[in-house]
Design a protein around this motif. Structure first.
Motif, PDB file in Angstrom:
ATOM      1  N   LEU A  33       0.871  -1.170   0.000  1.00 38.34           N
ATOM      2  CA  LEU A  33       0.000   0.000   0.000  1.00 38.34           C
ATOM      3  C   LEU A  33       0.911   1.223   0.000  1.00 38.34           C
ATOM      4  CD1 LEU A  33      -2.658  -1.098   2.663  1.00 38.34           C
ATOM      5  CD2 LEU A  33      -3.059  -0.816   0.206  1.00 38.34           C
ATOM      6  N   PRO A  34       0.394   2.433  -0.226  1.00 43.36           N
ATOM      7  CA  PRO A  34       1.266   3.603  -0.260  1.00 43.36           C
ATOM      8  C   PRO A  34       2.188   3.697   0.963  1.00 43.36           C
ATOM      9  CG  PRO A  34      -0.895   4.216  -1.056  1.00 43.36           C
ATOM     10  CD  PRO A  34      -1.001   2.794  -0.558  1.00 43.36           C
ATOM     11  N   GLY A  35       3.495   3.618   0.711  1.00 43.52           N
ATOM     12  CA  GLY A  35       4.478   3.738   1.773  1.00 43.52           C
ATOM     13  C   GLY A  35       4.623   2.526   2.669  1.00 43.52           C
ATOM     14  N   SER A  36       3.892   1.446   2.359  1.00 40.06           N
ATOM     15  CA  SER A  36       3.866   0.302   3.279  1.00 40.06           C
ATOM     16  C   SER A  36       3.948  -1.031   2.542  1.00 40.06           C
ATOM     17  CB  SER A  36       2.573   0.312   4.107  1.00 40.06           C
ATOM     18  OG  SER A  36       2.429   1.493   4.849  1.00 40.06           O
ATOM     19  N   LEU A  37       4.429  -2.028   3.274  1.00 40.12           N
ATOM     20  CA  LEU A  37       4.366  -3.412   2.836  1.00 40.12           C
ATOM     21  C   LEU A  37       3.522  -4.185   3.829  1.00 40.12           C
ATOM     22  CD1 LEU A  37       8.071  -4.086   1.787  1.00 40.12           C
ATOM     23  CD2 LEU A  37       6.158  -3.357   0.365  1.00 40.12           C
ATOM     24  N   ASN A  73       0.153  -3.266   8.004  1.00 34.01           N
ATOM     25  CA  ASN A  73       0.945  -2.402   7.125  1.00 34.01           C
ATOM     26  C   ASN A  73       2.230  -1.976   7.829  1.00 34.01           C
ATOM     27  OD1 ASN A  73      -1.241  -2.552   5.382  1.00 34.01           O
ATOM     28  ND2 ASN A  73      -2.127  -0.638   6.090  1.00 34.01           N
ATOM     29  N   ILE A  74       3.364  -2.225   7.187  1.00 36.51           N
ATOM     30  CA  ILE A  74       4.665  -1.877   7.741  1.00 36.51           C
ATOM     31  C   ILE A  74       5.219  -0.677   6.976  1.00 36.51           C
ATOM     32  CG2 ILE A  74       6.972  -2.703   8.283  1.00 36.51           C
ATOM     33  CD1 ILE A  74       4.655  -4.226   9.643  1.00 36.51           C
ATOM     34  N   PRO A  75       5.445   0.471   7.639  1.00 35.66           N
ATOM     35  CA  PRO A  75       6.022   1.639   6.949  1.00 35.66           C
ATOM     36  C   PRO A  75       7.442   1.326   6.478  1.00 35.66           C
ATOM     37  CG  PRO A  75       5.066   2.246   9.074  1.00 35.66           C
ATOM     38  CD  PRO A  75       5.177   0.748   9.047  1.00 35.66           C
ATOM     39  N   ILE A  76       7.572   0.944   5.227  1.00 40.35           N
ATOM     40  CA  ILE A  76       8.844   0.400   4.745  1.00 40.35           C
ATOM     41  C   ILE A  76       9.953   1.435   4.704  1.00 40.35           C
ATOM     42  CG2 ILE A  76       8.189   0.751   2.328  1.00 40.35           C
ATOM     43  CD1 ILE A  76      10.390  -2.083   3.844  1.00 40.35           C
ATOM     44  N   PHE A  77       9.647   2.680   4.391  1.00 40.83           N
ATOM     45  CA  PHE A  77      10.714   3.684   4.292  1.00 40.83           C
ATOM     46  C   PHE A  77      11.262   4.037   5.674  1.00 40.83           C
ATOM     47  CE2 PHE A  77       8.149   4.349   0.411  1.00 40.83           C
ATOM     48  CZ  PHE A  77       9.121   4.025  -0.514  1.00 40.83           C
ATOM     49  N   PHE A  81       5.324   3.051  -3.662  1.00 40.46           N
ATOM     50  CA  PHE A  81       6.018   4.304  -3.937  1.00 40.46           C
ATOM     51  C   PHE A  81       5.054   5.453  -4.239  1.00 40.46           C
ATOM     52  CE2 PHE A  81       9.613   1.787  -3.698  1.00 40.46           C
ATOM     53  CZ  PHE A  81      10.770   2.525  -3.851  1.00 40.46           C
ATOM     54  N   ASN A  82       3.795   5.242  -3.955  1.00 40.54           N
ATOM     55  CA  ASN A  82       2.802   6.310  -4.133  1.00 40.54           C
ATOM     56  C   ASN A  82       2.815   7.200  -2.894  1.00 40.54           C
ATOM     57  OD1 ASN A  82       0.774   7.882  -5.172  1.00 40.54           O
ATOM     58  ND2 ASN A  82      -0.866   6.414  -4.719  1.00 40.54           N
ATOM     59  N   VAL A  83       3.956   7.881  -2.715  1.00 41.75           N
ATOM     60  CA  VAL A  83       4.184   8.724  -1.537  1.00 41.75           C
ATOM     61  C   VAL A  83       4.827  10.031  -1.992  1.00 41.75           C
ATOM     62  CG1 VAL A  83       4.457   6.762   0.033  1.00 41.75           C
ATOM     63  CG2 VAL A  83       6.462   7.693  -1.140  1.00 41.75           C
ATOM     64  N   ILE A  94      14.110   1.965  -6.256  1.00 39.88           N
ATOM     65  CA  ILE A  94      13.238   1.614  -7.374  1.00 39.88           C
ATOM     66  C   ILE A  94      11.965   0.968  -6.840  1.00 39.88           C
ATOM     67  CG2 ILE A  94      13.057   0.288  -9.527  1.00 39.88           C
ATOM     68  CD1 ILE A  94      16.180   0.206  -9.472  1.00 39.88           C
ATOM     69  N   GLY A  95      10.821   1.340  -7.415  1.00 32.12           N
ATOM     70  CA  GLY A  95       9.568   0.733  -6.987  1.00 32.12           C
ATOM     71  C   GLY A  95       8.426   1.129  -7.897  1.00 32.12           C
ATOM     72  N   PHE A  96       7.204   0.834  -7.448  1.00 27.52           N
ATOM     73  CA  PHE A  96       6.015   1.061  -8.262  1.00 27.52           C
ATOM     74  C   PHE A  96       5.002   1.933  -7.513  1.00 27.52           C
ATOM     75  CE2 PHE A  96       7.812  -3.017  -9.565  1.00 27.52           C
ATOM     76  CZ  PHE A  96       7.981  -2.794 -10.926  1.00 27.52           C
ATOM     77  N   LYS A  97       4.333   2.814  -8.260  1.00 29.94           N
ATOM     78  CA  LYS A  97       3.364   3.738  -7.669  1.00 29.94           C
ATOM     79  C   LYS A  97       1.936   3.226  -7.748  1.00 29.94           C
ATOM     80  CE  LYS A  97       3.964   8.111  -8.278  1.00 29.94           C
ATOM     81  NZ  LYS A  97       4.040   9.447  -8.924  1.00 29.94           N
ATOM     82  N   ASN A  98       1.683   2.230  -8.580  1.00 27.68           N
ATOM     83  CA  ASN A  98       0.308   1.766  -8.783  1.00 27.68           C
ATOM     84  C   ASN A  98       0.193   0.281  -8.483  1.00 27.68           C
ATOM     85  OD1 ASN A  98       1.849   0.939 -11.061  1.00 27.68           O
ATOM     86  ND2 ASN A  98      -0.013   0.707 -12.259  1.00 27.68           N
TER      87      ASN A  98
END
Length: 218
Positions: free
Chosen positions: A76-80, A95-99, A122-124, A142-146
């Protein structure tokens, strides 16, 4: 011959099933057989396992051998999304705030490439990723926004790792990687992937695509 190795952490794709049959191992085997990259693969079902594996990777003998940190999971946005072994409902991922989690690794990520293959992660705000690069001194994120299609994203992953292998882990190498990715995306034309790439350089180069998503996502 491969110039680098991948440390792969793969989350669970279905927490309701006893056996999770989906795996990235065939993809990693293609990379190894093609001389693109060696790898080590770990399955991580819980946030506790994820934290352990990140700590294991950050030891100098491992992180210097496996210079690409490749994390793939539901996102999810900003999370795994990983299960919590301490929760009363182990089958419900959190949800884990990955950054935030990566920032705690600090200079262990210096000179490394972080590749997070997960829907929407990466939708952050780009400042979040700016801060990650500044604090960790990593070469690229590197990552994906959608939401991303499984097959399409796997094809991109293989191409991305091949491009990385053809270049050096330097600022000049990162610039060449970005140029190659732009050409590759132009060839795809109809891709549904919204790709976000930020490279460490003097002008903090950013590249991303925005396209309409269709199909099955992961």
């Amino acid at each position: 011959m491969s110039k680098y190795n991948i440390f792969c952490i793969e989350g669970s794709w279905d927490y309701t099933q006893v056996s999770d049959t989906i795996s990235l191992i065939p993809i990693l085997n293609i990379l190894a057989d093609g001389g693109i990259a060696g790898s080590i693969h770990h399955k991580s079902h819980t946030v506790q396992e994820l934290q352990y594996l990140l700590e294991r990777w950050r030891t100098s003998d491992i992180r210097d051998k496996y210079r690409v940190l490749y994390i793939t999971a539901h996102g999810l946005p900003g999370s795994l999304m990983f299960a919590d072994s301490k929760s009363s409902n182990i089958m419900k991922p959190i949800n884990i705030p990955i950054f935030d989690l990566l920032e705690t690794m600090e200079t262990s990520l210096s000179g490394k490439i972080i590749y997070i293959s997960a829907c929407q992660s990466f939708n952050v705000n780009k400042k979040i990723i700016d801060n990650l690069i500044e604090k960790t001194n990593c070469l690229a994120v590197i990552g994906f926004k959608n939401n991303i299609d499984w097959v399409e994203s796997m094809l991109f992953d293989i191409a991305m790792f091949d491009i990385i292998n053809k270049n050096t882990f330097t600022l000049t190498g990162m610039d060449k990687i970005l140029d190659s990715i732009k050409i590759f995306i132009e060839l795809l034309k109809g891709t549904t992937l919204w790709i976000f790439i930020m490279l460490k350089s003097e002008d903090q180069k950013i590249f991303f695509t925005d396209r309409t998503h269709k199909g099955i996502s992961r």
